[in-house]
Write a protein that holds these residues in place. Structure first.
Motif, PDB file in Angstrom:
ATOM      1  N   ASP A   1      56.869  81.694  34.211  1.00 21.35           N
ATOM      2  CA  ASP A   1      56.426  80.341  33.870  1.00 21.35           C
ATOM      3  C   ASP A   1      57.365  79.664  32.865  1.00 21.35           C
ATOM      4  O   ASP A   1      57.904  78.576  33.145  1.00 21.35           O
ATOM      5  CB  ASP A   1      55.008  80.381  33.298  1.00 21.35           C
ATOM      6  CG  ASP A   1      53.979  80.837  34.301  1.00 21.35           C
ATOM      7  OD1 ASP A   1      53.194  80.002  34.764  1.00 21.35           O
ATOM      8  OD2 ASP A   1      53.953  82.041  34.621  1.00 21.35           O
ATOM      9  N   GLU A   2      57.531  80.258  31.703  1.00 24.56           N
ATOM     10  CA  GLU A   2      58.332  79.631  30.650  1.00 24.56           C
ATOM     11  C   GLU A   2      59.800  79.527  31.058  1.00 24.56           C
ATOM     12  O   GLU A   2      60.440  78.486  30.842  1.00 24.56           O
ATOM     13  CB  GLU A   2      58.199  80.427  29.355  1.00 24.56           C
ATOM     14  CG  GLU A   2      56.814  80.368  28.736  1.00 24.56           C
ATOM     15  CD  GLU A   2      56.742  81.111  27.416  1.00 24.56           C
ATOM     16  OE1 GLU A   2      57.808  81.555  26.915  1.00 24.56           O
ATOM     17  OE2 GLU A   2      55.629  81.260  26.883  1.00 24.56           O
ATOM     18  N   HIS A   3      60.324  80.588  31.627  1.00 25.46           N
ATOM     19  CA  HIS A   3      61.720  80.615  32.055  1.00 25.46           C
ATOM     20  C   HIS A   3      61.971  79.526  33.093  1.00 25.46           C
ATOM     21  O   HIS A   3      62.976  78.789  33.026  1.00 25.46           O
ATOM     22  CB  HIS A   3      62.030  81.998  32.627  1.00 25.46           C
ATOM     23  CG  HIS A   3      63.440  82.189  33.064  1.00 25.46           C
ATOM     24  ND1 HIS A   3      63.917  81.723  34.281  1.00 25.46           N
ATOM     25  CD2 HIS A   3      64.490  82.801  32.470  1.00 25.46           C
ATOM     26  CE1 HIS A   3      65.187  82.043  34.404  1.00 25.46           C
ATOM     27  NE2 HIS A   3      65.564  82.696  33.321  1.00 25.46           N
ATOM     28  N   ALA A   4      61.071  79.405  34.067  1.00 20.56           N
ATOM     29  CA  ALA A   4      61.248  78.434  35.150  1.00 20.56           C
ATOM     30  C   ALA A   4      61.157  77.003  34.636  1.00 20.56           C
ATOM     31  O   ALA A   4      61.949  76.130  35.021  1.00 20.56           O
ATOM     32  CB  ALA A   4      60.219  78.675  36.246  1.00 20.56           C
ATOM     33  N   LEU A   5      60.204  76.738  33.761  1.00 23.19           N
ATOM     34  CA  LEU A   5      60.051  75.377  33.245  1.00 23.19           C
ATOM     35  C   LEU A   5      61.239  74.977  32.368  1.00 23.19           C
ATOM     36  O   LEU A   5      61.683  73.820  32.401  1.00 23.19           O
ATOM     37  CB  LEU A   5      58.747  75.260  32.467  1.00 23.19           C
ATOM     38  CG  LEU A   5      57.480  75.235  33.348  1.00 23.19           C
ATOM     39  CD1 LEU A   5      56.235  75.341  32.491  1.00 23.19           C
ATOM     40  CD2 LEU A   5      57.443  73.974  34.208  1.00 23.19           C
TER      41      LEU A   5
END
Length: 465
Positions: free
Chosen positions: A53-57
């Motif tokens: 989640d965080e990496h992708a955003l």
């Protein structure tokens, strides 16, 4: 930028990329939509092991800033893509579907991951796999079986099980899989998507966990043929870190896609590939053949000699090299294995040196024979598998009145091209009667991926998948 609706989830890369480049759609909003869908759907499918989640955003925000500045990296810029959890990602858990590596965080990216980053793609998660990629059903992972999106009681095929399920159920726009005996093409067929095993040496396998060094390939899995070619454009190329990588001039795999098949010669084997097919598959392949005739292709029936020996040679190399890879794992982590996977790997211990050497000689002769065949035809068409998806954990099945173990037949039609290293693409056929998905396989000459895409695209465009 326009407000997103749910239909964007179903768009292909080609359409979505154009909207992102035109600044009509935000890669941040696209990524949020995909992440939201993952968190709703993945509990049913078990396609993802790790969701980023965080990496992708963060990657989506970076992509949007670059695009707004006019710094367009290419058609994958801002596109969410999943990776088989067999491909190393720096500081991101990479498990190989095994308890042995359940807490393993590589210190570097695989070469294909580096290329995707350079293309601006967004890594959205790591996808489930048959333990250590040693199985074609996709239902034996430390993290649980992956379920077929078309019927949750059925297998996806493997070993790139999560890669197939995620693409088919709109949990990413493309994925990367690995293929040692059919592990891209089988789940692609069973999930109704497109999967390419490129020519050996076309795509670097450095940073992909090894199973059998002489048979391993990395390739794209997508919803359409053109999307597949777009991803291969990004990941193909010479890599000095991979000793099997071939240094060739870069080419565009989408360039000749619209050229059609008029005058193209498609070879249909007269034996082996069409033996013992489950009801319905032969009929669907015949429909594909007829459509190609109507599109102007020439169908030529061909004899490929010694296919049983070639198939056996593939199995010998597979068992021998896989055991060599995992001998120490079996010794040092004896109780951390799926029992079936461990037992199958241990079969490689009994392979004799002279059997392995003989298999390599058969490989040489097979390459020579296929090269000669490709002087007469442009591609060879076969089924991907001889059966439709089976029930999860079902191992003994009946085909034409005979009971067979599933591992003896699932990669029977795909494994020979791992031995020869020839490119092979799985294309879903439009099955009738509500049947589960399956597909046909196009095999090409070495480094003939562009021809395979052209031939596959003509079929896809005609039937409107």
């Amino acid at each position: 930028m326009i407000e997103l609706d749910e239909k964007v989830i179903n768009w292909d890369i080609d359409k979505l990329s154009e909207a992102i480049r035109s600044r009509n759609i935000s890669p941040i909003e696209v990524t949020k939509k995909v992440l939201n869908r993952i968190h709703v759907v993945n509990a049913k499918l078990n396609a993802y092991i790790t969701v980023l989640d965080e990496h992708a955003l963060a990657a989506a925000k970076k992509a949007e800033s670059e695009i707004m500045r006019g710094e367009i990296r290419g058609p994958l810029h801002g596109i969410p893509i999943g990776l088989k959890d067999f491909i190393f990602t720096k500081d991101i858990r990479t498990t190989m579907g095994s308890s042995i590596y359940k807490d393993f965080y590589p210190s570097y990216d695989a070469s294909v991951v580096t290329r995707l980053h350079q293309a601006g793609a967004i890594m959205i998660g790591k996808l489930n796999t048959h333990e250590f990629a040693y199985g074609t059903t996709g239902d034996s992972s430390y993290f649980g079986p992956v379920r077929n999106p078309h019927n949750l009681a059925k297998i996806t095929g493997g070993s790139s099980s999560g890669s197939g399920a995620a693409v088919a159920s709109q949990l990413c726009y493309a994925s990367l899989g690995t293929d040692t005996g059919g592990s891209i093409r089988i789940p692609s067929a069973f999930c109704g998507i497109v999967g390419m095993k490129p020519t050996y040496g076309r795509v670097s396998k450095w940073g992909g966990y090894p199973l059998c060094q002489s048979l391993d390939h990395i390739g794209p899995m997508t919803r359409t043929v053109k999307d597949n070619a777009i991803v291969l454009n990004a990941i193909a190329g010479y890599d000095a870190k991979d000793e099997s990588s071939v240094n060739r001039k870069n080419e565009s795999f989408t360039e000749a896609m619209n050229d059609g098949v008029k005058g193209t010669v498609i070879g249909i084997p007269t034996s082996f590939y069409f033996d013992d097919l489950q009801d319905g598959i032969r009929e669907e392949i015949e429909k594909v053949i007829q459509l190609y005739k109507e599109l102007g292709a020439e169908i030529r029936y061909i004899n490929i000699e010694g296919m049983e020996d070639i198939s056996q040679a593939f199995q010998t190399v597979l068992r021998s090299e896989a055991y060599a890879t995992h001998k120490l794992h079996i010794k040092n982590h004896s109780h951390e294995w799926n029992g079936e996977v461990k037992s199958r790997l241990q079969q490689g211990e009994s392979v004799k040196a002279h059997d392995y050497i003989q298999a390599l000689e058969i490989k040489k002769q097979a390459i020579l024979q296929f090269n000669q065949i490709f002087e007469e035809v442009d591609a060879i068409m076969t089924p991907v598998t001889s059966i439709y998806p089976t029930n999860l954990h079902e191992r003994e099945i009946e085909v034409n009145g005979a009971k067979k173990h599933i591992f003896s037949i699932l990669n029977r039609l795909t494994g020979p091209t791992n031995l020869t290293g020839l490119p092979s693409i799985s294309v879903p056929f439009k099955a009738s009667g509500g049947e589960l998905p399956n597909g046909f396989q196009l095999i090409g000459k070495a480094f003939g991926e562009s021809d395979l895409y052209r031939i596959a695209y003509a079929y896809e465009q005609e039937i409107g998948i």
